[in-house]
Design a protein around this motif. Structure first.
Motif, mmCIF file in Angstrom:
data_model
loop_
_atom_site.group_PDB
_atom_site.id
_atom_site.type_symbol
_atom_site.label_atom_id
_atom_site.label_comp_id
_atom_site.label_asym_id
_atom_site.label_seq_id
_atom_site.Cartn_x
_atom_site.Cartn_y
_atom_site.Cartn_z
ATOM 1 N N LEU A 78 21.665 34.524 57.571
ATOM 2 C CA LEU A 78 21.859 34.295 56.158
ATOM 3 C C LEU A 78 22.798 33.136 55.856
ATOM 4 C CD1 LEU A 78 22.225 38.018 55.002
ATOM 5 C CD2 LEU A 78 20.298 36.504 54.531
ATOM 6 N N THR A 79 23.684 32.817 56.803
ATOM 7 C CA THR A 79 24.734 31.846 56.491
ATOM 8 C C THR A 79 24.813 30.646 57.415
ATOM 9 O OG1 THR A 79 26.341 33.117 57.822
ATOM 10 C CG2 THR A 79 26.191 33.644 55.466
ATOM 11 N N SER A 80 24.139 30.694 58.559
ATOM 12 C CA SER A 80 24.289 29.618 59.550
ATOM 13 C C SER A 80 23.054 28.717 59.580
ATOM 14 C CB SER A 80 24.523 30.194 60.947
ATOM 15 O OG SER A 80 24.390 29.204 61.940
ATOM 16 N N PRO A 81 23.195 27.439 59.245
ATOM 17 C CA PRO A 81 22.056 26.516 59.357
ATOM 18 C C PRO A 81 21.494 26.456 60.775
ATOM 19 C CG PRO A 81 23.825 25.531 58.071
ATOM 20 C CD PRO A 81 24.374 26.792 58.673
ATOM 21 N N ARG A 82 22.374 26.589 61.783
ATOM 22 C CA ARG A 82 21.912 26.544 63.159
ATOM 23 C C ARG A 82 20.968 27.708 63.447
ATOM 24 N NH1 ARG A 82 25.455 27.729 68.576
ATOM 25 N NH2 ARG A 82 23.791 27.448 70.077
ATOM 26 N N ALA A 83 21.366 28.917 63.010
ATOM 27 C CA ALA A 83 20.535 30.092 63.244
ATOM 28 C C ALA A 83 19.228 29.986 62.470
ATOM 29 C CB ALA A 83 21.282 31.352 62.835
ATOM 30 N N GLN A 84 19.291 29.493 61.238
ATOM 31 C CA GLN A 84 18.085 29.366 60.430
ATOM 32 C C GLN A 84 17.104 28.370 61.032
ATOM 33 O OE1 GLN A 84 19.875 28.281 56.716
ATOM 34 N NE2 GLN A 84 20.750 30.307 56.383
ATOM 35 N N ARG A 124 31.932 34.021 60.246
ATOM 36 C CA ARG A 124 31.292 35.246 60.750
ATOM 37 C C ARG A 124 31.484 36.417 59.792
ATOM 38 N NH1 ARG A 124 33.824 33.551 65.425
ATOM 39 N NH2 ARG A 124 35.318 35.286 65.386
ATOM 40 N N THR A 125 32.683 36.522 59.228
ATOM 41 C CA THR A 125 32.953 37.614 58.293
ATOM 42 C C THR A 125 32.134 37.468 57.019
ATOM 43 O OG1 THR A 125 35.210 37.677 59.157
ATOM 44 C CG2 THR A 125 34.788 38.895 57.131
ATOM 45 N N SER A 126 31.996 36.245 56.542
ATOM 46 C CA SER A 126 31.171 35.985 55.363
ATOM 47 C C SER A 126 29.729 36.405 55.615
ATOM 48 C CB SER A 126 31.232 34.507 54.993
ATOM 49 O OG SER A 126 30.383 34.212 53.911
ATOM 50 N N GLY A 127 29.207 36.095 56.793
ATOM 51 C CA GLY A 127 27.847 36.479 57.146
ATOM 52 C C GLY A 127 27.686 37.985 57.226
ATOM 53 N N LEU A 128 28.661 38.678 57.820
ATOM 54 C CA LEU A 128 28.603 40.138 57.918
ATOM 55 C C LEU A 128 28.583 40.764 56.527
ATOM 56 C CD1 LEU A 128 28.718 42.750 59.590
ATOM 57 C CD2 LEU A 128 31.205 42.511 59.655
ATOM 58 N N ALA A 129 29.405 40.240 55.615
ATOM 59 C CA ALA A 129 29.451 40.775 54.250
ATOM 60 C C ALA A 129 28.106 40.608 53.545
ATOM 61 C CB ALA A 129 30.562 40.089 53.457
ATOM 62 N N GLU A 130 27.473 39.463 53.720
ATOM 63 C CA GLU A 130 26.175 39.233 53.076
ATOM 64 C C GLU A 130 25.100 40.129 53.679
ATOM 65 O OE1 GLU A 130 24.766 35.428 51.983
ATOM 66 O OE2 GLU A 130 26.751 34.516 51.958
ATOM 67 N N ALA A 131 25.167 40.369 54.977
ATOM 68 C CA ALA A 131 24.186 41.250 55.621
ATOM 69 C C ALA A 131 24.319 42.679 55.108
ATOM 70 C CB ALA A 131 24.361 41.213 57.134
ATOM 71 N N LEU A 165 21.875 39.330 61.401
ATOM 72 C CA LEU A 165 21.421 39.113 60.032
ATOM 73 C C LEU A 165 22.390 38.187 59.289
ATOM 74 C CD1 LEU A 165 20.206 42.601 58.744
ATOM 75 C CD2 LEU A 165 18.874 40.488 58.805
ATOM 76 N N GLY A 166 23.674 38.451 59.456
ATOM 77 C CA GLY A 166 24.673 37.605 58.808
ATOM 78 C C GLY A 166 24.587 36.167 59.262
ATOM 79 N N TRP A 167 24.347 35.987 60.540
ATOM 80 C CA TRP A 167 24.207 34.629 61.069
ATOM 81 C C TRP A 167 22.980 33.946 60.466
ATOM 82 C CZ3 TRP A 167 23.274 33.104 66.895
ATOM 83 C CH2 TRP A 167 23.674 31.785 67.081
ATOM 84 N N ALA A 225 34.014 42.888 54.408
ATOM 85 C CA ALA A 225 32.751 43.124 55.110
ATOM 86 C C ALA A 225 32.011 44.328 54.538
ATOM 87 C CB ALA A 225 33.007 43.316 56.597
ATOM 88 N N TYR A 226 32.736 45.410 54.264
ATOM 89 C CA TYR A 226 32.069 46.636 53.822
ATOM 90 C C TYR A 226 31.608 46.561 52.367
ATOM 91 C CZ TYR A 226 31.128 51.525 52.885
ATOM 92 O OH TYR A 226 30.529 52.703 52.515
ATOM 93 N N GLN A 227 32.388 45.914 51.508
ATOM 94 C CA GLN A 227 31.983 45.784 50.102
ATOM 95 C C GLN A 227 30.765 44.881 49.972
ATOM 96 O OE1 GLN A 227 35.531 44.468 48.094
ATOM 97 N NE2 GLN A 227 36.518 46.467 48.244
ATOM 98 N N GLY A 228 30.653 43.921 50.887
ATOM 99 C CA GLY A 228 29.461 43.087 50.953
ATOM 100 C C GLY A 228 29.419 42.014 49.868
ATOM 101 N N GLY A 229 28.454 41.127 50.015
ATOM 102 C CA GLY A 229 28.254 40.065 49.041
ATOM 103 C C GLY A 229 28.869 38.746 49.478
ATOM 104 N N ARG A 230 28.574 37.720 48.697
ATOM 105 C CA ARG A 230 29.090 36.387 48.990
ATOM 106 C C ARG A 230 30.574 36.303 48.639
ATOM 107 N NH1 ARG A 230 26.311 31.859 50.055
ATOM 108 N NH2 ARG A 230 24.385 32.945 49.485
ATOM 109 N N LEU A 231 31.364 35.679 49.500
ATOM 110 C CA LEU A 231 32.797 35.574 49.262
ATOM 111 C C LEU A 231 33.088 34.643 48.087
ATOM 112 C CD1 LEU A 231 34.517 35.283 52.772
ATOM 113 C CD2 LEU A 231 34.278 37.284 51.322
#
Length: 290
Positions: free
Chosen positions: A284-290, A206-213, A280-282, A154-160
């Motif tokens: 960036l990564t969730s079609p439902r949120a978008q 959720r973790t993937s979204g947090l990392a991207e945010a 923000l993570g949601w 999460a802290y290093q960020g970016g796409r997994l």
């Protein structure tokens, strides 16, 4: 009891702001105001005229009051990232009339700009996830490994990457679905009440979204438009959750019951930065949120 920030009435110049502060018992220099404007603690003044001889810009009444509020809280919250939560919360719940979006973006960046802020948020998210997912059959070694990997990702960020995702999934399943219990059954462990089930797949998403945010903010690619959408999503989710929370809490026992406990005002205030990161993570990564 009089609240000092209520003394300010009407728009005012920089000199008026400094005089407000001194009258309230806060001797302060103009450079502090300029610094706070640059970091989103305050908004820039509205210009009056252009060119040589133009009159000093004006700060709105709301900004003058915000300035006095910040000064009154500075002793207990001396670090700027913590102070940045004040305008950020005001923008979230009272809107752009009090704190404009351009200021909220700077304030959010200031909160994230101190590496300790997002790192603590990531570590807190890891601890929360562990409390939600922990299985009695998991080892302490597996728990510590899960927290370490979650926080790092999460802290290093970016796409997994695929390798990192596999490593994280293995760490999560060792805690949530320990082999000593689940290897022979091949069952999937889901915790929580119906309608809010917690699974390893959901945690990874959720973790993937947090990392991207985190990466988006760190690389200064977060825009006003995207932050505005995250704010809308956050407020909508909070209203939706407030309606569902009593029922979810009634269906939950044990350690998971803390997940649906009602937050205090201080907890809501202090979680604003982390909650916006999750929103923000949601997005960036969730079609439902978008």
């Amino acid at each position: 009891m009089e609240r000092q920030w209520e003394r300010a009435t009407g728009p005012g110049t920089l000199d008026d702001m400094v005089e407000d502060a001194r009258a309230a018992g806060f001797p302060i220099e103009k450079r502090t105001v300029h610094d706070w404007i640059g970091r989103g603690l305050l908004d820039r003044p509205v210009r009056r005229g252009a060119g040589r001889g133009s009159r000093p810009g004006l700060h709105s009444e709301n900004q003058r009051r915000l300035f006095l509020l910040l000064l009154s809280k500075r002793e207990e919250m001396p670090k700027r990232p913590a102070l940045a939560l004040i305008p950020l919360n005001i923008w979230l719940w009272w809107g752009e009339e009090c704190v404009p979006l351009r200021q909220a973006l700077k304030a959010f960046s200031t909160w994230c700009g101190d590496g300790a802020s997002p790192k603590e948020a990531c570590h807190r998210a890891a601890r929360d996830a562990l409390n939600q997912m922990d299985h009695p059959g998991a080892s302490d070694t597996a728990r510590n490994r899960f927290i370490r990997i979650f926080t790092e990702i999460a802290y290093q960020g970016g796409r997994l990457s695929e390798a990192k995702r596999d490593e994280f999934e293995a760490a999560a399943r060792a805690v949530f679905e320990p082999p000593s219990v689940f290897r022979s059954t091949r069952l999937i462990h889901a915790a929580g009440p119906p309608g809010a089930l917690i699974t390893v797949d959901g945690l990874i998403a959720r973790t993937s979204g947090l990392a991207e945010a985190v990466q988006l903010v760190r690389t200064k690619r977060l825009t006003e438009a995207l932050l505005d959408r995250a704010g809308v999503l956050h407020r909508h989710s909070k209203r939706e959750y407030a309606a569902l929370r009593p029922g979810l809490a009634a269906q939950t026992t044990g350690t998971l019951s803390e997940l649906f406990a009602e937050r205090t005002m201080d907890e809501e205030f202090n979680s604003a930065g982390r909650d916006l990161l999750m929103a923000l993570g949601w997005l960036l990564t969730s079609p439902r949120a978008q």
